[in-house]
Design a protein around this motif. Structure first.
Motif, mmCIF file in Angstrom:
data_model
loop_
_atom_site.group_PDB
_atom_site.id
_atom_site.type_symbol
_atom_site.label_atom_id
_atom_site.label_comp_id
_atom_site.label_asym_id
_atom_site.label_seq_id
_atom_site.Cartn_x
_atom_site.Cartn_y
_atom_site.Cartn_z
ATOM 1 N N UNK A 88 0.880 -1.306 -0.040
ATOM 2 C CA UNK A 88 0.051 -0.148 0.026
ATOM 3 C C UNK A 88 1.019 1.311 -0.061
ATOM 4 N N UNK A 89 1.876 1.224 0.855
ATOM 5 C CA UNK A 89 2.923 2.472 0.916
ATOM 6 C C UNK A 89 3.542 2.784 -0.247
ATOM 7 N N UNK A 90 4.004 1.536 -1.143
ATOM 8 C CA UNK A 90 4.614 1.762 -2.247
ATOM 9 C C UNK A 90 3.975 2.481 -3.427
ATOM 10 N N UNK A 91 2.545 2.512 -3.359
ATOM 11 C CA UNK A 91 1.992 3.049 -4.096
ATOM 12 C C UNK A 91 1.924 4.715 -3.775
ATOM 13 N N UNK A 92 2.574 5.347 -2.770
ATOM 14 C CA UNK A 92 2.547 6.735 -2.395
ATOM 15 C C UNK A 92 3.820 7.209 -2.866
ATOM 16 N N UNK A 93 5.004 6.371 -3.029
ATOM 17 C CA UNK A 93 6.378 7.127 -3.138
ATOM 18 C C UNK A 93 7.057 6.230 -4.348
#
Length: 383
Positions: free
Chosen positions: A66-71
């Motif tokens: 999920x966090x990879x989608x933000x950065x």
């Protein structure tokens, strides 16, 4: 009126480490509550550089995808000496995954994965009574008169930790260096691609990492001055002092600072740290009270490892507790709790010592760029 509540595991502090520890425990089937003194969850600072070891911990927490989608992934690094324009390639993350996350994104994702009512806001711990020699529960006194009697207390309350003083850690110290951080938004694509850049001139170092294609996180370190305490309270003054510090830097860097979001600016006039030798000679726990994150191993940001190391703490601590909490013939759970915390301390002591020692050496020498070039200081470790 005082009221007593019995809880198995209480986490003091609702920052990144506190939330991550609660989530790690939840993934292992262990309930906990998080006591946060603020009235809402706050993310101090704009961004956090997540190293390969941090991503492994996030994967175990179940939120990495999920966090990879933000950065964006940071795929290369460049060290530039401003005076002569010399470029040297840097190996970022020792060749592993490295991204720059917004702290607010990380906090939100951690909180959303927790069961309802895990986090209790506006809960200030007034005192902690610990009996390290008997099976008696520790007692937490809150500002509203509530007494909590948990089997385990985990201090994730940051560099100025109240819990750390109970465990017996010495007060944190600070470097004679200040750090300024901010974020700049570009209406069109920024010119940095997926690269980390570090500029160096006369003891002033400015680093930058893309968050996404339009937003760039930057940080600057320089010697502490007598006016920094005053400047830190006014974000317009922070921007002015930063522009002044980077005189002679390339025009596009000056433009980046001038166009930065004023609300994102933060000046840390005391970069605090735990002395590495304190970590070696101090137990990480007292009775069934222990520490994690900055409360245990506060590090200045020279290695960009503070956040990743805190996530490691969360994963290892949850694993140790889950492996020991089922000990038979232990109706109070205190024997199991002590065994778990002893195992946690044994596994983490040398890891955080070496990270803290390297951070201390870098900060003391005040020559970040040279050590980055020589040792590729951002290196991964298994959790």
């Amino acid at each position: 009126m005082e009221k007593s509540e019995e809880e198995k595991i209480v986490i003091v502090g609702g920052g990144i480490c506190g939330l991550a520890t609660a989530l790690a425990l939840h993934r292992k089937g262990l309930e906990s509550i998080v006591l946060e003194k603020s009235e809402k969850l706050r993310a101090t600072g704009a961004c956090i550089i997540m190293q390969p070891n941090g991503w492994r911990a996030l994967h175990q927490l179940g939120i990495a995808s999920k966090l990879r989608q933000t950065a964006l992934p940071i795929q290369s690094g460049h060290y530039i000496t401003v005076k002569d324009g010399k470029h040297t390639d840097l190996l970022v993350g020792n060749g592993g995954e490295c991204r720059c996350l917004r702290r607010s994104d990380l906090m939100k994702t951690l909180a959303e994965e927790l069961p309802p009512n895990t986090v209790r806001l506006g809960c200030k711990v007034v005192s902690i009574k610990v009996d390290a020699n008997t099976s008696a529960y520790s007692i937490l006194h809150l500002h509203d008169g509530t007494m909590l009697m948990p089997r385990v207390i985990i201090g994730c309350d940051g560099v100025n930790s109240v819990v750390a003083s109970i465990v017996g850690l010495n007060s944190s110290r600070h470097f004679s260096t200040c750090a300024i951080r901010g974020v700049t938004h570009y209406q069109t694509l920024h010119p940095f691609g997926t690269a980390f850049y570090l500029f160096d001139k006369d003891g002033v170092r400015l680093g930058l990492l893309p968050i996404n294609h339009n937003d760039v996180y930057w940080f600057l370190t320089r010697k502490l001055t007598s006016t920094d305490s005053m400047v830190s309270k006014d974000q317009k003054l922070i921007k002015e002092s930063t522009v002044e510090a980077i005189k002679g830097f390339p025009n596009h860097i000056t433009e980046m600072i001038n166009n930065s979001d004023v609300d994102s600016l933060h000046l840390t006039d005391q970069m605090r740290y735990r002395a590495p030798w304190d970590l070696l000679r101090t137990k990480f726990c007292k009775g069934t009270v222990t520490l994690a994150g900055d409360a245990l191993h506060a590090m200045a940001p020279f290695l960009a490892q503070g956040g990743s190391a805190s996530l490691e703490d969360a994963v290892v601590l949850a694993r140790c507790l889950s492996q020991n909490m089922g000990i038979a013939l232990d109706p109070t759970g205190m024997k199991a709790a002590r065994a778990a915390l002893d195992q946690y301390a044994k596994e983490r002591k040398m890891r955080v010592f070496w990270l803290s020692l390297e951070t201390f050496v870098v900060g003391t020498m005040h020559d970040t760029s040279a050590l980055l070039l020589e040792n590729h200081t951002w290196y991964p470790q298994h959790v």
